[in-house]
Design a protein around this motif. Structure first.
Motif, PDB file in Angstrom:
ATOM      1  N   ILE A  30       0.715  -1.106   0.106  1.00 23.72           N
ATOM      2  CA  ILE A  30      -0.068  -0.113   0.007  1.00 23.72           C
ATOM      3  C   ILE A  30       0.956   1.133   0.033  1.00 23.72           C
ATOM      4  O   ILE A  30       0.936   2.291  -0.931  1.00 23.72           O
ATOM      5  CB  ILE A  30      -0.831  -0.146   1.154  1.00 23.72           C
ATOM      6  N   ALA A  31       1.797   1.252   0.759  1.00 22.80           N
ATOM      7  CA  ALA A  31       2.850   2.312   0.800  1.00 22.80           C
ATOM      8  C   ALA A  31       3.638   2.721  -0.399  1.00 22.80           C
ATOM      9  O   ALA A  31       3.548   3.876  -0.816  1.00 22.80           O
ATOM     10  CB  ALA A  31       3.952   2.070   2.175  1.00 22.80           C
ATOM     11  N   LEU A  37       9.589   0.770  -7.754  1.00 22.86           N
ATOM     12  CA  LEU A  37       9.160  -0.272  -6.995  1.00 22.86           C
ATOM     13  C   LEU A  37       8.099  -1.263  -7.678  1.00 22.86           C
ATOM     14  O   LEU A  37       7.762  -2.129  -6.934  1.00 22.86           O
ATOM     15  CB  LEU A  37       8.319   0.315  -5.815  1.00 22.86           C
ATOM     16  N   ALA A  38       7.990  -0.870  -8.935  1.00 24.84           N
ATOM     17  CA  ALA A  38       6.888  -1.803  -9.870  1.00 24.84           C
ATOM     18  C   ALA A  38       7.380  -3.291  -9.855  1.00 24.84           C
ATOM     19  O   ALA A  38       6.512  -3.940  -9.625  1.00 24.84           O
ATOM     20  CB  ALA A  38       6.843  -1.112 -10.961  1.00 24.84           C
ATOM     21  N   PRO A  39       8.529  -3.337 -10.043  1.00 22.00           N
ATOM     22  CA  PRO A  39       8.968  -4.989 -10.305  1.00 22.00           C
ATOM     23  C   PRO A  39       8.939  -5.753  -9.000  1.00 22.00           C
ATOM     24  O   PRO A  39       8.476  -6.843  -9.210  1.00 22.00           O
ATOM     25  CB  PRO A  39      10.696  -4.744 -10.634  1.00 22.00           C
ATOM     26  N   ALA A  40       9.009  -5.088  -7.911  1.00 25.03           N
ATOM     27  CA  ALA A  40       8.807  -5.784  -6.711  1.00 25.03           C
ATOM     28  C   ALA A  40       7.366  -5.816  -6.614  1.00 25.03           C
ATOM     29  O   ALA A  40       7.194  -7.275  -5.896  1.00 25.03           O
ATOM     30  CB  ALA A  40       9.409  -4.906  -5.380  1.00 25.03           C
ATOM     31  N   ALA A  42      -1.521  -1.328  -5.796  1.00 19.90           N
ATOM     32  CA  ALA A  42      -0.314  -0.347  -5.792  1.00 19.90           C
ATOM     33  C   ALA A  42       0.159  -0.182  -7.396  1.00 19.90           C
ATOM     34  O   ALA A  42       0.669   0.752  -7.639  1.00 19.90           O
ATOM     35  CB  ALA A  42       0.713  -0.848  -4.815  1.00 19.90           C
ATOM     36  N   LEU A  43       0.396  -1.486  -7.881  1.00 16.29           N
ATOM     37  CA  LEU A  43       0.966  -1.430  -9.332  1.00 16.29           C
ATOM     38  C   LEU A  43       0.233  -0.743 -10.164  1.00 16.29           C
ATOM     39  O   LEU A  43       0.681   0.278 -11.035  1.00 16.29           O
ATOM     40  CB  LEU A  43       1.046  -2.837  -9.905  1.00 16.29           C
ATOM     41  N   ALA A  44      -1.002  -0.516 -10.225  1.00 17.38           N
ATOM     42  CA  ALA A  44      -1.895   0.119 -11.113  1.00 17.38           C
ATOM     43  C   ALA A  44      -1.738   1.783 -10.533  1.00 17.38           C
ATOM     44  O   ALA A  44      -1.872   2.262 -11.728  1.00 17.38           O
ATOM     45  CB  ALA A  44      -3.469  -0.414 -10.999  1.00 17.38           C
ATOM     46  N   ARG A  45      -1.631   1.843  -9.637  1.00 16.29           N
ATOM     47  CA  ARG A  45      -1.744   3.312  -8.938  1.00 16.29           C
ATOM     48  C   ARG A  45      -0.219   3.788  -9.529  1.00 16.29           C
ATOM     49  O   ARG A  45      -0.162   5.275  -9.979  1.00 16.29           O
ATOM     50  CB  ARG A  45      -1.590   3.213  -7.528  1.00 16.29           C
ATOM     51  N   ILE A  46       0.903   3.211  -9.546  1.00 15.38           N
ATOM     52  CA  ILE A  46       2.049   3.643  -9.875  1.00 15.38           C
ATOM     53  C   ILE A  46       2.041   3.575 -11.502  1.00 15.38           C
ATOM     54  O   ILE A  46       2.595   4.683 -11.983  1.00 15.38           O
ATOM     55  CB  ILE A  46       3.367   2.604  -9.598  1.00 15.38           C
ATOM     56  N   VAL A  47       1.439   2.812 -12.181  1.00 12.59           N
ATOM     57  CA  VAL A  47       1.677   2.803 -13.672  1.00 12.59           C
ATOM     58  C   VAL A  47       0.611   3.896 -14.147  1.00 12.59           C
ATOM     59  O   VAL A  47       1.086   4.890 -15.001  1.00 12.59           O
ATOM     60  CB  VAL A  47       1.044   1.478 -14.165  1.00 12.59           C
TER      61      VAL A  47
END
Length: 355
Positions: free
Chosen positions: A314-315, A324-327, A346-351
């Motif tokens: 979440i963070a 941090l996307a790969p992790a 989280a991945l969707a948020r970063i993308v």
């Protein structure tokens, strides 16, 4: 007889200080009659969330005598954990996970229980009677009893506030069959201050002196076992274990000196290096064995690998850091559903943020 009781109380206070307790007081077993009613109202509103044990132990929690019929006096002890570091220092560093001050060092249950047992043994040797010791591991209303014993008062954030130690006190209790002289209640007030109410990121303090645990970040990151409700995820920010916001802004903390237990490299609550500034990238890579090795002897260990990695995901989503996307991608099929759900979010948020 009263004079002897007062002398015993004075000796007891001195022994408590020698053992490392920063605050001491005595209350009669029936000194907080309103606590049971307030608990009943809080539970009836469902504000305890999925902390089912709060409802299951309601009858025993309502008063000391409901837990132990023979108790006559309650000795309340406070151990200061006033921090040497700014509790909010990581709020602007999104790649770092923020851990609540109380969990940065050794597990307070272990440290304080040893001191409580030592003080209880001293009391029995000195005056006889029977004793039971508690530190956050039994249905005990520590905060109302601490207020009744003169340690402070419950502030608008519902935590205890001390004139001497601010918001930073671990509480422990000794129940005894002895009739001890009660300490005087100490006047205290939050006045018109509402700093803690406005500081709460999720609005969990929805009115002064009223907390909804279901919205509280400490509850969500520690006690709550499933997926964190989406409506609170952004407000969690980079908090991965607990939240200090409502405590950290309390004006009474300006009177709280850094706790003696922090001093020296061997102080029990000295912040552990791995928790002072944990990198989200490292936390996301933890498996169960790594988690147990890193957090042995820490309060963080009680939530297990899955909840901590869920919180870290979440963070990471809130960080907006593409590195941090790969992790996160490695966690979208995690065996734990809550971890996988948090990683996908989280991945969707970063993308989305990278577009």
């Amino acid at each position: 007889m009263a004079e002897l009781a007062e002398t015993l109380a004075e000796k007891l206070a001195a022994e408590a200080a020698r053992l490392g307790f920063a605050s001491f007081g005595i209350a009669a077993a029936d000194a907080a009659p309103e606590a049971g009613r307030r608990l009943a109202d809080w539970l009836a509103d469902g504000r305890h969330g999925d902390m089912i044990w709060m409802a299951e132990t309601q009858s025993r929690r309502a008063s000391p005598r409901a837990l132990w019929a023979d108790v006559r006096s309650v000795i309340m002890l406070g151990t200061s954990y006033a921090p040497t570091l700014d509790p909010l220092r990581h709020m602007a560093h999104s790649e770092i996970g923020a851990v609540s001050v109380y969990a940065l060092g050794a597990d307070y249950h272990d440290v304080i229980k040893k001191r409580l047992k030592a003080l209880a043994r001293w009391l029995v040797t000195e005056a006889g009677g029977e004793v039971k010791v508690f530190v956050d591991t039994a249905p005990v209303m520590e905060k109302p009893l601490a207020e009744a014993a003169g340690l402070g008062w419950q502030g608008k954030h519902t935590n205890l506030v001390s004139r001497s130690h601010g918001s930073w006190l671990f509480l422990g209790a000794i129940y005894t069959t002895l009739d001890l002289t009660p300490s005087a209640r100490r006047a205290g007030s939050c006045g018109s201050c509402a700093a803690c109410v406005t500081a709460c990121p999720t609005g969990a303090i929805d009115a002064p002196y009223r907390l909804d645990a279901r919205k509280c970040i400490s509850y969500l990151t520690i006690e709550h076992k499933g997926p964190i409700p989406p409506e609170y995820r952004a407000a969690i920010g980079n908090r991965i274990y607990g939240c200090d916001d409502c405590l950290a802004v309390c004006p009474w903390n300006r009177f709280a000196a850094a706790a003696a237990d922090f001093k020296g490299a061997d102080g029990p609550f000295q912040p552990r290096a791995e928790l002072t500034a944990p990198r989200l990238a490292d936390l996301l890579a933890l498996d169960d064995a790594d988690f147990r090795a890193v957090f042995a002897g820490s309060p963080v260990k009680r939530i297990g690998r899955n909840r901590l990695v869920r919180n870290a995901a979440i963070a990471a989503g809130n960080s907006g850091v593409p590195a941090l996307a790969p992790a996160l991608a490695r966690l979208v099929d995690d065996e734990d559903d809550a971890v996988a759900d948090a990683a996908r979010w989280a991945l969707a948020r970063i993308v989305e943020g990278a577009r």
